[in-house]
Design a protein around this motif. Structure first.
Motif, PDB file in Angstrom:
ATOM      1  N   ALA A 183       0.831  -1.207   0.000  1.00 23.02           N
ATOM      2  CA  ALA A 183       0.000   0.000   0.000  1.00 23.02           C
ATOM      3  C   ALA A 183       0.863   1.254   0.000  1.00 23.02           C
ATOM      4  O   ALA A 183       0.586   2.215  -0.726  1.00 23.02           O
ATOM      5  N   LEU A 184       1.918   1.264   0.796  1.00 20.84           N
ATOM      6  CA  LEU A 184       2.822   2.416   0.819  1.00 20.84           C
ATOM      7  C   LEU A 184       3.510   2.610  -0.527  1.00 20.84           C
ATOM      8  O   LEU A 184       3.697   3.736  -0.981  1.00 20.84           O
ATOM      9  N   ALA A 185       3.866   1.515  -1.172  1.00 15.75           N
ATOM     10  CA  ALA A 185       4.556   1.596  -2.463  1.00 15.75           C
ATOM     11  C   ALA A 185       3.626   2.075  -3.581  1.00 15.75           C
ATOM     12  O   ALA A 185       4.073   2.717  -4.527  1.00 15.75           O
ATOM     13  N   LEU A 186       2.342   1.790  -3.479  1.00 16.61           N
ATOM     14  CA  LEU A 186       1.397   2.184  -4.524  1.00 16.61           C
ATOM     15  C   LEU A 186       1.000   3.650  -4.443  1.00 16.61           C
ATOM     16  O   LEU A 186       0.784   4.305  -5.454  1.00 16.61           O
ATOM     17  N   ALA A 187       0.902   4.183  -3.224  1.00 17.89           N
ATOM     18  CA  ALA A 187       0.367   5.533  -3.028  1.00 17.89           C
ATOM     19  C   ALA A 187       1.370   6.605  -3.434  1.00 17.89           C
ATOM     20  O   ALA A 187       2.505   6.615  -2.979  1.00 17.89           O
ATOM     21  N   ASP A 188       0.913   7.507  -4.289  1.00 14.61           N
ATOM     22  CA  ASP A 188       1.732   8.648  -4.667  1.00 14.61           C
ATOM     23  C   ASP A 188       1.016   9.958  -4.376  1.00 14.61           C
ATOM     24  O   ASP A 188       1.631  10.983  -4.160  1.00 14.61           O
ATOM     25  N   ARG A 189      -0.297   9.910  -4.399  1.00 21.13           N
ATOM     26  CA  ARG A 189      -1.090  11.120  -4.176  1.00 21.13           C
ATOM     27  C   ARG A 189      -2.455  10.687  -3.646  1.00 21.13           C
ATOM     28  O   ARG A 189      -2.688   9.528  -3.425  1.00 21.13           O
TER      29      ARG A 189
ATOM     30  N   GLY B  58      -5.522  10.361   4.833  1.00 15.31           N
ATOM     31  CA  GLY B  58      -5.445   8.910   4.694  1.00 15.31           C
ATOM     32  C   GLY B  58      -4.024   8.435   4.461  1.00 15.31           C
ATOM     33  O   GLY B  58      -3.600   7.424   5.023  1.00 15.31           O
ATOM     34  N   ARG B  59      -3.279   9.161   3.643  1.00 16.22           N
ATOM     35  CA  ARG B  59      -1.880   8.781   3.386  1.00 16.22           C
ATOM     36  C   ARG B  59      -1.041   8.901   4.650  1.00 16.22           C
ATOM     37  O   ARG B  59      -0.174   8.066   4.910  1.00 16.22           O
ATOM     38  N   LYS B  60      -1.319   9.922   5.443  1.00 19.40           N
ATOM     39  CA  LYS B  60      -0.589  10.094   6.704  1.00 19.40           C
ATOM     40  C   LYS B  60      -0.900   8.941   7.654  1.00 19.40           C
ATOM     41  O   LYS B  60      -0.001   8.367   8.270  1.00 19.40           O
ATOM     42  N   ALA B  61      -2.173   8.582   7.776  1.00 19.94           N
ATOM     43  CA  ALA B  61      -2.565   7.463   8.643  1.00 19.94           C
ATOM     44  C   ALA B  61      -2.009   6.144   8.118  1.00 19.94           C
ATOM     45  O   ALA B  61      -1.544   5.308   8.889  1.00 19.94           O
ATOM     46  N   LEU B  62      -2.044   5.963   6.805  1.00 17.44           N
ATOM     47  CA  LEU B  62      -1.527   4.732   6.197  1.00 17.44           C
ATOM     48  C   LEU B  62      -0.027   4.608   6.420  1.00 17.44           C
ATOM     49  O   LEU B  62       0.483   3.514   6.625  1.00 17.44           O
TER      50      LEU B  62
ATOM     51  N   LEU C  29      -8.681  -0.976   5.289  1.00 17.83           N
ATOM     52  CA  LEU C  29      -9.040  -0.947   3.873  1.00 17.83           C
ATOM     53  C   LEU C  29      -8.381   0.256   3.224  1.00 17.83           C
ATOM     54  O   LEU C  29      -8.544   1.387   3.679  1.00 17.83           O
ATOM     55  N   ALA C  30      -7.616   0.010   2.161  1.00 14.20           N
ATOM     56  CA  ALA C  30      -7.005   1.082   1.379  1.00 14.20           C
ATOM     57  C   ALA C  30      -7.497   0.922  -0.060  1.00 14.20           C
ATOM     58  O   ALA C  30      -7.324  -0.135  -0.663  1.00 14.20           O
ATOM     59  N   VAL C  31      -8.120   1.965  -0.591  1.00 14.70           N
ATOM     60  CA  VAL C  31      -8.661   1.942  -1.953  1.00 14.70           C
ATOM     61  C   VAL C  31      -7.819   2.883  -2.805  1.00 14.70           C
ATOM     62  O   VAL C  31      -7.653   4.056  -2.464  1.00 14.70           O
ATOM     63  N   PHE C  32      -7.298   2.355  -3.910  1.00 15.29           N
ATOM     64  CA  PHE C  32      -6.462   3.127  -4.828  1.00 15.29           C
ATOM     65  C   PHE C  32      -7.125   3.225  -6.186  1.00 15.29           C
ATOM     66  O   PHE C  32      -7.814   2.302  -6.626  1.00 15.29           O
ATOM     67  N   ASP C  33      -6.887   4.340  -6.853  1.00 10.27           N
ATOM     68  CA  ASP C  33      -7.331   4.531  -8.226  1.00 10.27           C
ATOM     69  C   ASP C  33      -6.089   4.736  -9.082  1.00 10.27           C
ATOM     70  O   ASP C  33      -5.156   5.439  -8.675  1.00 10.27           O
TER      71      ASP C  33
ATOM     72  N   ARG D 141       3.987   3.878  -7.052  1.00 10.38           N
ATOM     73  CA  ARG D 141       3.937   5.342  -7.034  1.00 10.38           C
ATOM     74  C   ARG D 141       3.053   5.942  -8.127  1.00 10.38           C
ATOM     75  O   ARG D 141       3.225   7.078  -8.499  1.00 10.38           O
ATOM     76  N   ARG D 142       2.097   5.165  -8.632  1.00  3.27           N
ATOM     77  CA  ARG D 142       1.178   5.681  -9.634  1.00  3.27           C
ATOM     78  C   ARG D 142      -0.256   5.703  -9.135  1.00  3.27           C
ATOM     79  O   ARG D 142      -1.153   6.113  -9.842  1.00  3.27           O
ATOM     80  N   GLY D 143      -0.468   5.252  -7.910  1.00  2.00           N
ATOM     81  CA  GLY D 143      -1.813   5.176  -7.368  1.00  2.00           C
ATOM     82  C   GLY D 143      -2.231   6.427  -6.623  1.00  2.00           C
ATOM     83  O   GLY D 143      -1.416   7.118  -6.024  1.00  2.00           O
ATOM     84  N   ARG D 144      -3.518   6.696  -6.682  1.00  4.39           N
ATOM     85  CA  ARG D 144      -4.109   7.792  -5.914  1.00  4.39           C
ATOM     86  C   ARG D 144      -4.941   7.146  -4.816  1.00  4.39           C
ATOM     87  O   ARG D 144      -5.868   6.389  -5.089  1.00  4.39           O
TER      88      ARG D 144
END
Length: 72
Positions: free
Chosen positions: A13-19, A24-28, A37-41, A53-56
């Protein structure tokens, strides 16, 4: 949907999130607890284009956050 066990899911989850959701990113960054539950687009047309690093981050929910919301 991916279902798994830590520490691998938290690291993924940390590797996917870029923005996305700043709070939520701070808590994650702190933790992905059991039943979290972490939902990425991903703005891609093909699954082959999904990459680190391409997920929102659209939504991050934990049991503790749900309890706090229900108590309000």
């Amino acid at each position: 949907m991916l279902v798994g066990h830590n520490p691998g899911m938290h690291e993924l989850a940390l590797a996917l999130a870029d923005r996305g959701d700043t709070a939520g990113r701070k808590a994650l960054a702190h933790n992905l607890p059991t039943s979290g539950l972490a939902v990425f687009d991903f703005a891609v047309d093909d699954w082959a284009d999904v990459a680190f690093r391409r997920g929102r981050l659209v939504l991050f929910v934990t049991p503790k956050l749900l309890k706090q919301t229900s108590d309000d």
